[in-house]
Design a protein around this motif. Sequence first.
Motif, mmCIF file in Angstrom:
data_model
loop_
_atom_site.group_PDB
_atom_site.id
_atom_site.type_symbol
_atom_site.label_atom_id
_atom_site.label_comp_id
_atom_site.label_asym_id
_atom_site.label_seq_id
_atom_site.Cartn_x
_atom_site.Cartn_y
_atom_site.Cartn_z
ATOM 1 N N ALA A 92 -34.019 14.636 -15.779
ATOM 2 C CA ALA A 92 -35.348 14.318 -16.080
ATOM 3 C C ALA A 92 -35.238 13.367 -16.970
ATOM 4 N N VAL A 93 -36.233 12.479 -16.806
ATOM 5 C CA VAL A 93 -36.374 11.061 -17.873
ATOM 6 C C VAL A 93 -37.784 11.159 -18.111
ATOM 7 N N GLY A 110 -39.787 8.221 -12.848
ATOM 8 C CA GLY A 110 -38.509 8.709 -12.076
ATOM 9 C C GLY A 110 -37.318 9.174 -12.931
ATOM 10 N N ARG A 111 -36.265 9.517 -12.434
ATOM 11 C CA ARG A 111 -34.908 9.872 -13.160
ATOM 12 C C ARG A 111 -33.928 8.941 -12.607
ATOM 13 N N GLU A 144 -27.856 2.476 -17.148
ATOM 14 C CA GLU A 144 -28.803 3.311 -16.135
ATOM 15 C C GLU A 144 -30.244 2.893 -16.550
ATOM 16 N N TYR A 145 -30.925 2.724 -15.479
ATOM 17 C CA TYR A 145 -32.060 2.111 -15.622
ATOM 18 C C TYR A 145 -33.201 2.870 -15.023
ATOM 19 N N ILE A 170 -37.876 7.488 -25.479
ATOM 20 C CA ILE A 170 -37.276 7.855 -24.090
ATOM 21 C C ILE A 170 -36.280 9.332 -24.035
ATOM 22 N N SER A 171 -36.729 10.323 -23.522
ATOM 23 C CA SER A 171 -35.926 11.538 -23.501
ATOM 24 C C SER A 171 -35.271 11.678 -21.975
ATOM 25 N N VAL A 172 -34.049 11.858 -22.195
ATOM 26 C CA VAL A 172 -32.941 11.924 -20.862
ATOM 27 C C VAL A 172 -32.508 13.117 -20.932
#
Length: 291
Positions: free
Chosen positions: A129-130, A47-48, A74-75, A237-239
């Motif tokens: 998006a994550v 999820g995001r 943020e998690y 991890i791409s955020v």
Amino acid sequence: MGLVFVAAALVVPQWMSPRPGADYVEIADAPYAPALPAARAYTWSCGRNEEGHRNTANLVVAPRVVGPSHHVHEYVGNLSTDVDSTDDTLARAATSCANGDRSTYYWPVLRTGARAGESAHGEIAEPVAVTLTAFGSPAGPVVAMPRRLRGAVGDANTATTPAGQATRAWTCSGTPERRTDRYPLCGRGQRVVRVFDFPSCWDGRRLDSDNHRAHLVFPAADGACAAGTFAVPRLRISVEYPRPDGDRFAIDAFPPQRNSPRTDHAFFVNLMPEPLMAQVVRCLNTGDGCP
């Protein structure tokens, strides 16, 4: 699954006192990231953070300590992560990951209306998006991450105490081949993207270390791990965020760091169920079972 080429997140740091103007760059002026050798990839979604799971805790660096209000994390993943979390409470908790991964993944929030070098705090920007990706090693097979392994990338104090940890990067969705250690000014229609590439050479013994880095280190440029260490899946991890209007955006940071982009960082605690980790390792080593 075929091999994919992975762009490195490592960039040459530009050590300077954080100040407005110096901390932002037009993405067209950012350097190209060097390509790493080919490696298989396993991608999954947690999820995001639709749940709005945020707090000032840092389970890895300062367990059971409430952090300052101006440094919110943020998690995604484990839904219970908080100041009083333990390995046992995390192992029993629910997760936002579609594949059942109970690991916890976290990083400082991004705020719009804030600006590096200024004291004002803006509104928390919600990711759109994550993406979590585990990469194999181009130098040979990987072994499973042990449960409860801690991983860290970047350094929250880099702006005032350079540590050579140039291991996180910023880019824009329309130009992912360019990477920078400054806040990128993206073109209209593009998203701001944070990229966290974690180390992937484990010492085979420890789940953590005094500086939270010595037990899990980065491979050489060709992807090989040093003698005495073992390749584990390399986490990225791409955020992604909506493009801010102008240069009024910055991450939460400690006051002396003045919201410098070079202080960006992220952590994980691995709590993948063992069958899922085995599937990830099988995918990365053989191409079998990749999503």
